[in-house]
Design an enzyme around this catalytic site. Structure first.
Site: not given
Ligand code: CP
Ligand code: NVA
Length: 308
Positions: A107, A134, A137, A225, A266, A294
């Protein structure tokens, strides 16, 4: 090397096979305690590195639990604690980690970091979120939709809010899985034109509608989101909130969508901002199924990457 970098970079047949594998692995675990091993142990003897340069709850825990259920081992690494956060190149990091582990999930912020890691690694790499997408997700979201409503092909998905990284992966999925996708939000926060173009080229019906109430007519799924993603500057908060307030998913919007529309997010959510608690905890919401899925979806992604 079988990387899982993005939904639009993965063949539709492979995506479908992963969803089907995820569903059958989930079914096979029915009633088992979370820590119990799967009856098959395809990751036995495999070591998986999970690298986080941004915070995470779901991605971190679901990957870790998923690997263990399949008989593998994990190490969770914070980018800041690695030499990567102190000037070592991503290429050198990739080559070193490839000598120790069988699979890398990352990530990160810039997409280029993910791409350079994948280019230099000699083991598969999985995208656990970048500023641009992502994909894990949305694999979980497809699984969740199909569990509740059957095949997603031909259905109408409406995204209300910021055209962000999660929205981008939904657009990729619209192209690959063949569903209609309507974006509703302010023009300044539209999804990337390239991603809209990808989905349209693949034959998906993609609409941009500024009126959220018009947008949700006939929706099978309404998604939103957070209004400010992890990579967005806090200085943009007030402006974004003002622009996005009309796109809040609340009971009135879900009523306009109709009683059969599902609601997804998400998570993490900012309750009463992008979505109200009445919707998040209401009868149309499947947000905690998404979170659970997930785990199952990513197990299938990891098996596909490793060919096991
Ligand atoms: N939805 C998601 O990716 O959550 P986290 O940021 O908690 O991993
Ligand atoms: N759009 C959000 C998703 C988190 C899982 C971010 O990137 O922070």
């Amino acid at each position: 090397m079988t990387h899982f970098l993005d939904i639009h970079k993965t063949a539709p047949g492979d995506l479908r096979a992963m969803i089907d594998t995820a569903q059958s692995m989930k079914n096979a675990r029915d009633g088992k305690p979370r820590g119990a091993p799967d009856s098959e142990q395809p990751l036995a003897g495999h070591m998986v590195a999970l690298i986080f340069e941004k915070p995470s709850t779901r991605t971190r825990v679901s990957f870790d639990v998923g690997v263990r259920q399949m008989g593998g081992q994990t190490m969770v690494l914070s980018g800041n604690d690695m030499q990567l956060g102190h000037g070592e190149t991503i290429q050198d990091t990739a080559r070193v980690l490839s000598r120790y582990v069988d699979l890398i999930m990352i990530r990160t912020f810039e997409e280029v970091t993910l791409l350079e890691l994948a280019e230099a690694a000699t083991v598969p790499v999985i995208n656990g979120l970048t500023n641009r997408s992502h994909p894990c997700q949305i694999m979980a979201d497809i699984l969740t939709f199909e569990e509740h409503r059957g095949p997603i092909a031909g259905k109408k998905v409406v995204w209300s809010g910021d055209g962000n990284n999660v929205c981008a992966s939904f657009l990729h999925a619209a192209g690959q899985f063949g569903f209609d996708f309507t974006f509703t939000g302010p023009q300044t926060l539209d999804p990337e034109p390239d991603f809209v173009g990808f989905a349209r080229e693949k034959g998906a019906k993609i609409a941009i509608e500024r009126d959220p109430f018009k947008a949700v007519e006939g929706a099978d799924l309404v998604v939103t989101d957070t209004w400010l993603s992890m990579h967005d500057s806090m200085s943009a908060q007030e402006r974004r909130h003002n622009q996005l307030r009309p796109y809040q998913v609340n009971e009135a919007l879900m009523e306009a969508a109709g009683p059969d529309a599902l609601f997804m997010h998400c998570l993490p959510a900012h309750r009463e901002e992008e979505a109200t608690s009445a919707v998040m905890d209401g009868p149309q919401s499947v947000i905690f199924d998404e979170a659970e899925n997930r785990l199952h979806a990513q197990k299938a992604v990891m098996r596909w990457c490793l060919g096991v």
